[in-house]
Design a protein around this motif. Structure first.
Motif, PDB file in Angstrom:
ATOM      1  N   UNK A  20      88.795  56.007  72.082  1.00 25.78           N
ATOM      2  CA  UNK A  20      87.509  55.635  71.497  1.00 25.78           C
ATOM      3  C   UNK A  20      87.661  55.231  70.044  1.00 25.78           C
ATOM      4  N   UNK A  21      88.506  55.938  69.333  1.00 22.53           N
ATOM      5  CA  UNK A  21      88.733  55.641  67.911  1.00 22.53           C
ATOM      6  C   UNK A  21      89.282  54.223  67.733  1.00 22.53           C
ATOM      7  N   UNK A  22      90.277  53.857  68.556  1.00 26.70           N
ATOM      8  CA  UNK A  22      90.858  52.518  68.440  1.00 26.70           C
ATOM      9  C   UNK A  22      89.899  51.444  68.943  1.00 26.70           C
ATOM     10  N   UNK A  23      89.042  51.806  69.905  1.00 25.58           N
ATOM     11  CA  UNK A  23      88.019  50.869  70.375  1.00 25.58           C
ATOM     12  C   UNK A  23      87.000  50.602  69.262  1.00 25.58           C
ATOM     13  N   UNK A  43      86.076  65.599  66.959  1.00 25.55           N
ATOM     14  CA  UNK A  43      86.765  64.542  67.710  1.00 25.55           C
ATOM     15  C   UNK A  43      87.191  63.408  66.771  1.00 25.55           C
ATOM     16  N   UNK A  44      88.297  62.718  67.112  1.00 27.36           N
ATOM     17  CA  UNK A  44      88.798  61.628  66.271  1.00 27.36           C
ATOM     18  C   UNK A  44      87.778  60.550  65.922  1.00 27.36           C
ATOM     19  N   UNK A  45      86.779  60.333  66.794  1.00 27.39           N
ATOM     20  CA  UNK A  45      85.778  59.286  66.537  1.00 27.39           C
ATOM     21  C   UNK A  45      84.688  59.694  65.550  1.00 27.39           C
ATOM     22  N   UNK A 269      90.027  51.775  81.848  1.00 25.10           N
ATOM     23  CA  UNK A 269      89.730  51.955  80.418  1.00 25.10           C
ATOM     24  C   UNK A 269      90.979  51.584  79.627  1.00 25.10           C
ATOM     25  N   UNK A 270      90.871  51.520  78.291  1.00 27.08           N
ATOM     26  CA  UNK A 270      92.099  51.374  77.497  1.00 27.08           C
ATOM     27  C   UNK A 270      93.089  52.471  77.863  1.00 27.08           C
ATOM     28  N   UNK A 271      94.375  52.146  77.749  1.00 32.72           N
ATOM     29  CA  UNK A 271      95.388  53.031  78.323  1.00 32.72           C
ATOM     30  C   UNK A 271      96.616  53.079  77.437  1.00 32.72           C
ATOM     31  N   UNK A 272      97.350  54.181  77.569  1.00 30.68           N
ATOM     32  CA  UNK A 272      98.562  54.401  76.790  1.00 30.68           C
ATOM     33  C   UNK A 272      99.574  53.261  76.942  1.00 30.68           C
ATOM     34  N   UNK A 273      99.540  52.584  78.078  1.00 33.93           N
ATOM     35  CA  UNK A 273     100.497  51.507  78.316  1.00 33.93           C
ATOM     36  C   UNK A 273     100.094  50.206  77.626  1.00 33.93           C
ATOM     37  N   UNK A 274      99.033  50.250  76.807  1.00 34.39           N
ATOM     38  CA  UNK A 274      98.585  49.040  76.117  1.00 34.39           C
ATOM     39  C   UNK A 274      98.474  49.170  74.616  1.00 34.39           C
ATOM     40  N   UNK A 275      98.918  50.310  74.065  1.00 30.52           N
ATOM     41  CA  UNK A 275      98.772  50.497  72.610  1.00 30.52           C
ATOM     42  C   UNK A 275      99.563  49.475  71.803  1.00 30.52           C
ATOM     43  N   UNK A 276     100.699  49.054  72.328  1.00 29.82           N
ATOM     44  CA  UNK A 276     101.547  48.115  71.589  1.00 29.82           C
ATOM     45  C   UNK A 276     100.886  46.752  71.414  1.00 29.82           C
ATOM     46  N   UNK A 277      99.815  46.490  72.170  1.00 35.49           N
ATOM     47  CA  UNK A 277      99.148  45.184  72.076  1.00 35.49           C
ATOM     48  C   UNK A 277      98.472  44.984  70.726  1.00 35.49           C
ATOM     49  N   UNK A 278      98.194  46.061  69.984  1.00 34.31           N
ATOM     50  CA  UNK A 278      97.523  45.919  68.674  1.00 34.31           C
ATOM     51  C   UNK A 278      98.360  45.039  67.751  1.00 34.31           C
ATOM     52  N   UNK A 279      99.648  45.325  67.673  1.00 34.72           N
ATOM     53  CA  UNK A 279     100.527  44.496  66.840  1.00 34.72           C
ATOM     54  C   UNK A 279     101.345  43.494  67.645  1.00 34.72           C
ATOM     55  N   UNK A 280     101.540  43.764  68.935  1.00 28.60           N
ATOM     56  CA  UNK A 280     102.502  42.998  69.711  1.00 28.60           C
ATOM     57  C   UNK A 280     101.958  41.792  70.452  1.00 28.60           C
ATOM     58  N   UNK A 281     100.628  41.667  70.561  1.00 27.68           N
ATOM     59  CA  UNK A 281     100.043  40.573  71.346  1.00 27.68           C
ATOM     60  C   UNK A 281      98.972  39.848  70.543  1.00 27.68           C
ATOM     61  N   UNK A 282      98.573  38.681  71.019  1.00 24.54           N
ATOM     62  CA  UNK A 282      97.559  37.901  70.299  1.00 24.54           C
ATOM     63  C   UNK A 282      96.188  38.558  70.342  1.00 24.54           C
TER      64      UNK A 282
END
Length: 380
Positions: A20-23, A43-45, A269-282
């Motif tokens: 939620x925080x990253x969203x 909570x982090x949010x 939902x957003x998932x641990x397998x997609x965190x790298x997309x913040x810096x790694x993808x367009x």
């Protein structure tokens, strides 16, 4: 939708953790009015949203009352009261992913049935109502026992090696799954908007912490053959289309030693397998999720380069106020991006943050990530 990005759209997020925080960090760019419900008063949010409410995600009245004055609700955790979401949907509140999708994915048994009914490749399985059913299973030992409900982050999964393990097995309703002799655990995140447009992120390869059964090391993009990557992405798109989901869907899969792909589990939902997309993808998985639920054009998901993601887990033997060792040394390495989740207290294997390491050379990126993994420790 344009007017919604001037503070008019009231978006509720069920769950106030790191997802939620990253969203929210992404939603700020859309100028959306964010409301968050979470049982944890710290909570982090909490400090990032327009409105933060403490309450149970599983309680009908709490979820209903939280959502009744909002325009749209999304989730960062599946364990929510679906009856309340269905009531809200019937009253005109938009719920993405839809309540029926969340209900199906909450139950790993219903997930497996869905795979079977829709010809989605998955391991052999059967249902048991309690652990007495293990002895009657027609799945050969060793096998995997998974709780049908409430399993997450590696919890609710047991490997049953021999009949001796039956005594310590889960008592609750479960599925018994064939043990897959896999070469690699892989994942594809797919996004789908209400128009039916779909887009997948490139397939990623994952390594798991053997003790906590959590993703510890993730490599993007994959270097497996194009045919394998295309097949994984095709499976993810078929699932999203069969579900008619709106939002993003993480599809976790096994690549077997024979080159087959078997679907393991889904996360809507957003998932641990997609965190790298913040810096790694367009586009990041969080930006793509917002585009999907706002019914906007989906963005280009291509990788910008090699990106490695490592989870920062609480060290064994430490519990209490979190302290982070090695951050400064890690940041001295080129291409290191640190994300701390704002959790005050650490405990063994708790997800406290993640680090993405990017580099134009894949081997250098992996080598730098291993250095970071050894440098940063979350202690108390």
């Amino acid at each position: 939708m344009a007017k919604d990005f001037y503070g008019d759209l009231r978006l509720g997020i069920l769950g106030g953790g790191q997802l939620g925080r990253m969203l929210i960090q992404e939603a700020i760019n859309f100028n959306v009015n964010i409301h968050v419900l979470d049982p944890d008063p710290n909570a982090p949010c909490k400090r990032l949203c327009n409105q933060f409410e403490v309450g149970s995600l599983g309680d009908y009245d709490t979820v209903y009352n939280f959502g009744k004055d909002l325009d749209m609700i999304t989730i960062e955790i599946e364990k929510v009261n679906v009856d309340a979401l269905e009531a809200l949907e019937s009253e005109g509140v938009i719920v993405y992913p839809q309540a029926r999708v969340i209900r199906l994915i909450q139950d790993k048994g219903l997930q497996k049935q869905f795979f079977k009914q829709n010809d989605i490749p998955t391991s052999a399985f059967q249902f048991i109502s309690n652990k007495d059913g293990l002895a009657q299973s027609n799945i050969s030992l060793p096998f995997i026992q998974k709780l049908r409900k409430d399993g997450y982050d590696g919890k609710g999964v047991k490997k049953i090696n021999t009949a001796v393990d039956f005594d310590t097995a889960f008592e609750e309703p479960s599925i018994v799954e064939e043990l897959v002799d896999f070469e690699k655990e892989i994942a594809v995140i797919v996004a789908r908007n209400d128009r039916g447009d779909m887009s997948t992120f490139p397939m990623v390869e994952m390594e798991f912490n053997p003790q906590a059964n959590l993703v510890e090391f993730l490599i993007s993009p994959s270097t497996y053959a194009e045919a394998i990557q295309a097949k994984a992405e095709q499976i993810a798109k078929k699932i999203a289309n069969d579900l008619q989901i709106v939002g993003i869907l993480a599809v976790e899969m096994f690549l077997t030693k024979d080159g087959d792909i078997l679907v393991n589990e889904l996360a809507p939902r957003p998932h641990n397998s997609g965190h790298q997309t913040i810096e790694g993808n367009y586009v990041s998985q969080f930006g793509q999720h917002l585009r999907a639920i706002f019914n906007l054009p989906l963005a280009n998901t291509a990788s910008r380069g090699n990106a490695i993601m490592i989870n920062l887990l609480g060290e064994e033997g430490y519990e209490g106020l979190a302290e982070y060792e090695g951050l400064e040394e890690a940041l001295a390495i080129d291409g290191v991006y640190i994300h701390l989740y704002g959790k005050k207290y650490t405990k063994p294997f708790r997800k406290m943050g993640h680090v993405t390491i990017v580099h134009e050379d894949r081997n250098t990126a992996i080598e730098n990530a291993r250095k970071v993994q050894n440098l940063i420790k979350v202690i108390a």
